[in-house]
Write a protein that holds these residues in place. Structure first.
Motif, PDB file in Angstrom:
ATOM      1  N   GLY A 349      -5.456   6.923   8.098  1.00  0.00           N
ATOM      2  CA  GLY A 349      -4.443   7.935   7.833  1.00  0.00           C
ATOM      3  C   GLY A 349      -3.168   7.375   7.242  1.00  0.00           C
ATOM      4  N   GLN A 350      -2.599   6.349   7.875  1.00  0.00           N
ATOM      5  CA  GLN A 350      -1.313   5.819   7.432  1.00  0.00           C
ATOM      6  C   GLN A 350      -1.502   4.713   6.398  1.00  0.00           C
ATOM      7  N   GLY A 351      -0.424   4.453   5.660  1.00  0.00           N
ATOM      8  CA  GLY A 351      -0.486   3.512   4.554  1.00  0.00           C
ATOM      9  C   GLY A 351      -1.046   2.163   4.939  1.00  0.00           C
ATOM     10  N   ASN A 352      -0.587   1.606   6.063  1.00  0.00           N
ATOM     11  CA  ASN A 352      -1.104   0.319   6.521  1.00  0.00           C
ATOM     12  C   ASN A 352      -1.735   0.457   7.897  1.00  0.00           C
ATOM     13  N   GLY A 353      -2.413   1.571   8.115  1.00  0.00           N
ATOM     14  CA  GLY A 353      -3.051   1.811   9.401  1.00  0.00           C
ATOM     15  C   GLY A 353      -4.053   0.735   9.764  1.00  0.00           C
ATOM     16  N   GLN A 354      -4.719   0.168   8.749  1.00  0.00           N
ATOM     17  CA  GLN A 354      -5.693  -0.887   9.017  1.00  0.00           C
ATOM     18  C   GLN A 354      -4.991  -2.197   9.365  1.00  0.00           C
ATOM     19  N   GLY A 355      -4.146  -2.693   8.475  1.00  0.00           N
ATOM     20  CA  GLY A 355      -3.493  -3.977   8.708  1.00  0.00           C
ATOM     21  C   GLY A 355      -2.578  -3.969   9.908  1.00  0.00           C
ATOM     22  N   ALA A 356      -1.935  -2.845  10.154  1.00  0.00           N
ATOM     23  CA  ALA A 356      -0.952  -2.778  11.247  1.00  0.00           C
ATOM     24  C   ALA A 356      -1.598  -2.919  12.612  1.00  0.00           C
ATOM     25  N   ARG A 357      -2.896  -2.622  12.720  1.00  0.00           N
ATOM     26  CA  ARG A 357      -3.553  -2.759  14.018  1.00  0.00           C
ATOM     27  C   ARG A 357      -4.301  -4.080  14.164  1.00  0.00           C
ATOM     28  N   GLU A 358      -4.290  -4.896  13.120  1.00  0.00           N
ATOM     29  CA  GLU A 358      -5.067  -6.134  13.162  1.00  0.00           C
ATOM     30  C   GLU A 358      -4.275  -7.333  13.671  1.00  0.00           C
ATOM     31  N   HIS A 359      -2.954  -7.260  13.630  1.00  0.00           N
ATOM     32  CA  HIS A 359      -2.188  -8.493  13.806  1.00  0.00           C
ATOM     33  C   HIS A 359      -1.157  -8.461  14.927  1.00  0.00           C
TER      34      HIS A 359
END
Length: 719
Positions: A349-359
């Motif tokens: 959904g969000q622009g960096n929804g993937q990266g923001a939850r990885e790190h």
């Protein structure tokens, strides 16, 4: 006539005294479209226009939000200097004053209540560098276990389901380029035509190639318009629908026995359960006729290639994890994973929804998608950060649970970074009351959002045009967002603000960075060997290649386009199927005699999330300047609701007033309200606080409500 036109254009050209271009990426959805913003100085004013730039994901496409994103970045209400609340009013202060205030407040709270009394609430709009740094800041500078982020309310169900099923979570298991080669596609609870418009050409191309498209949604959305079969499901019954499809696939002998035997576990338990179910009961529960359930199941099983996509319609439920897992059961049962044209996609959904939850922004995670409870993972990250392993806090609680901690007195101070939970959270009035209860509340933002209004101090952040860094898009493709425009006024980058606060707290030696790239190089080292391994990705490579799909464990590695080709990420290399009951573990807020209708929520094309940015864009606001309630004409007649009138919508938790919008594209037992408005039009003030037991996702998509025409007193107040 031609001479006159040429003369006109020559005169216009003379007016343009200067032209600059800025390369960047759209700050909104997870497609992360590349943009070139053109700035023309005409006499004394500036004129802006945005054009798409070629890139591996969207090939230069832009939607209306991307074309108008710059309007919020240049909005006169943008915060450009620190603000401190004095006697109930915000006053301008220097950075030194703001930082000293923060130091005093944090020091006092931690001395009186302990380190965990200060919480951190992050955002999936941050760059990877800033998301990584915020997690480090919480655990090293503040020494608190209490950090989570707004992506908890967006992607957590899909992420948890993928981790439980496959052993890892990346937005798409395949590159987007494989979509046109799928012969059958299921789009479950995803309205990509409005939420991620620039992804649509992939599905349109698939359809041109003969793909059969199945859409599962209680509304006939713009996405459903491309469907060959629209399953008009009752909100919140996706898990039961998946059980019906599994029953048909198994009983009609359409499973891939070889794939199941070699690469999956748990199938026999699933088979035993679903064959005991009644299709008639499932049809009644879901509202989908048996013949349509059978048609979808048989078509998906029999085609050679097929892909499944889910989004918030399935995931934002108190059984969202279970519902996604059951849809993944279907995918595994027919062997459509790890092969060309076969796979799963969670539409971020969000622009960096993937990266923001990885790190490291999630309560239970460390960089590289490591677990904060795993001793080996803890030791590795502690070494990267230069601290002892026993100094790392353990896991905290989810975003909404932090609000409960505030009410209980366990958290008395909070840092918020680019997030607006007063609007985005369930039971929103409870959240607002919690924030008012804090001893200390600091917000970092572009605007005076509904949440920032409650802060004691606000620090001005940079926008997407000014803040360089990497983002990870819907595919799991890491991209570099260039940003060369200077910050306005005294605004600073999020990463600089984090470093500044760490410095005044006496932890500056751990946060002595000079650039976003320097932070990224530390992130690369921190992610090495983790599930989300970025160690082979560099800024230079991203500039040359336009984006790289993780995992990418070394600089010569091309990135991983397709996951699970030979094995899954669990220790035994097998996917895990599981039994998902028709009845969820957490009871949903379903319609009752007192509250007879089901309210579901979602987005409209012209707005994004809580609307803080898009409502500042004149072009976007003009398309939808107020919220609305979509209602079937038959339902409207029953409750004496005329078209385009103000309606009061009530749940057990609160009420709101919106304008009615008749539509035959919605189920008669359901009403729809978008989520982009605040205050008296905040739909989340009606939503229950119940959470998915696996991922702590609230049940945004199912709320029992009653409706009636707004009385004259309300109408006069709003007019």
């Amino acid at each position: 006539m031609t001479e006159l036109l040429l003369k006109y254009f020559r005169e216009k050209q003379k007016e343009v005294q200067a032209e600059k271009t800025y390369d960047t990426q759209c700050p909104f959805c997870s497609m992360q479209c590349k943009i070139q913003l053109i700035e023309q100085t005409i006499v004394t004013r500036k004129k802006y226009s945005a054009v798409g730039k070629d890139n591996p994901t969207t090939k230069g496409r832009l939607c209306m939000k991307g074309m108008n994103a710059h309007q919020h970045a240049f909005h006169p209400e943008r915060i450009t200097h620190p603000l401190l609340k004095q006697n109930g009013e915000f006053v301008r202060v220097s950075w030194e004053e703001a930082l000293q205030y923060i130091r005093e407040q944090v020091t006092n709270i931690q001395r009186e209540n302990g380190c965990d009394a200060v919480g951190v609430y992050g955002s999936a709009s941050l760059t990877n560098e800033e998301a990584y740094l915020l997690g480090k800041f919480a655990r090293v500078a503040l020494k608190t276990k209490h950090i989570d982020y707004n992506g908890r309310l967006c992607m957590s169900a899909a992420a948890t389901a993928a981790n439980q099923t496959f052993g890892m979570d990346r937005g798409l298991t395949n590159a987007l380029s494989e979509i046109p080669h799928a012969r059958v596609i299921i789009l479950a609870g995803t309205n990509i035509a409005e939420c991620q418009p620039t992804i649509m050409p992939y599905f349109e191309e698939a359809k041109e190639n003969g793909a059969y498209i199945i859409v599962i949604d209680p509304r006939e959305t713009a996405t459903a318009g491309i469907a060959d079969l629209h399953l008009n499901i009752k909100p919140g019954t996706d898990a039961a629908l998946a059980n019906g499809m599994l029953k048909i696939i198994i009983e009609e002998g359409l499973t891939d026995e070889t794939f199941i035997r070699q690469r999956a576990e748990g199938f026999e338990d699933v088979k035993r359960y679903v064959t005991s179910l009644s299709l008639a009961d499932i049809s009644e529960k879901t509202g989908v006729p048996v013949d349509q359930i059978r048609k979808a199941a048989v078509k998906f099983a029999r085609e050679e290639t097929g892909m499944l996509f889910t989004a918030r319609g399935v995931e934002q439920q108190t059984d969202g994890t279970a519902a996604v897992r059951n849809l993944l059961n279907i995918l595994i049962s027919v062997g459509k994973i790890g092969k060309f044209g076969c796979g799963y996609g969670a539409i971020t959904g969000q622009g960096n929804g993937q990266g923001a939850r990885e790190h490291g922004q999630k309560a239970d995670q460390l960089p590289g998608y490591r677990s904060i409870e795993n001793e080996r993972h803890r030791a590795y990250i502690a070494d990267v950060w230069g601290i002892a392993e026993d100094e790392l806090p353990r896991k905290g609680v989810s975003a909404y649970e932090m609000m409960k901690k505030i009410h209980e007195g366990g958290i008395t101070g909070m840092f918020f970074m680019c997030s607006n939970p007063v609007v985005s959270s369930p039971n929103a009035n409870f959240v607002k009351a919690a924030l008012k209860q804090l001893k200390f509340f600091a917000a970092v933002d572009l605007f005076m959002s509904e949440t920032a209004r409650l802060a004691d101090v606000i620090l001005p952040a940079s926008s997407y045009l000014e803040d360089e860094g990497t983002m990870t898009n819907v595919e799991g493709r890491v991209t570099l967002r260039e940003a060369s425009k200077p910050c306005p006024g005294e605004a600073r980058h999020d990463w600089q603000i984090i470093c500044d606060i760490a410095e005044i707290l006496g932890k500056g030696r751990f946060f002595s960075y000079e650039s976003a790239e320097e932070i990224f190089n530390e992130l690369r080292r921190a992610s090495r060997g983790g599930i989300a391994d970025y160690s082979g990705i560099t800024y230079d490579r991203l500039r040359r290649e336009g984006g790289i799909l993780w995992p990418c464990p070394e600089q010569g590695h091309p990135g991983t386009e397709r996951l699970f080709a030979t094995e899954f990420a669990h220790p035994d290399k097998k996917a895990k199927m599981c039994v998902v009951p028709n009845e969820p573990a957490v009871k949903k807020d379903e319609p009752t005699e007192e509250y007879p209708l089901c309210l579901t929520t979602g987005r409209v094309m012209s707005h994004y999330l809580t609307g803080v940015q898009t409502r500042k864009s004149a072009a976007l606001r003009a398309r939808h300047f107020e919220s609305f309630m979509e209602i079937h004409p038959k339902t409207a007649a029953k409750y004496k609701i005329e078209d385009r009138v103000l309606v009061k919508v009530e749940s057990k938790r609160g009420s709101m007033v919106v304008r009615s919008k008749w539509s035959e594209s919605i189920r008669p037992d359901t009403v729809f309200v978008p989520m982009h408005w605040a205050d008296s039009q905040n739909v989340n003030s009606l939503v229950a606080e119940d959470l998915d037991p696996s991922c702590k996702m609230p049940g945004f998509k199912v709320t029992s409500v009653r409706i009636r025409p707004a009385d004259d007193k309300i109408v006069n107040k709003l007019s």
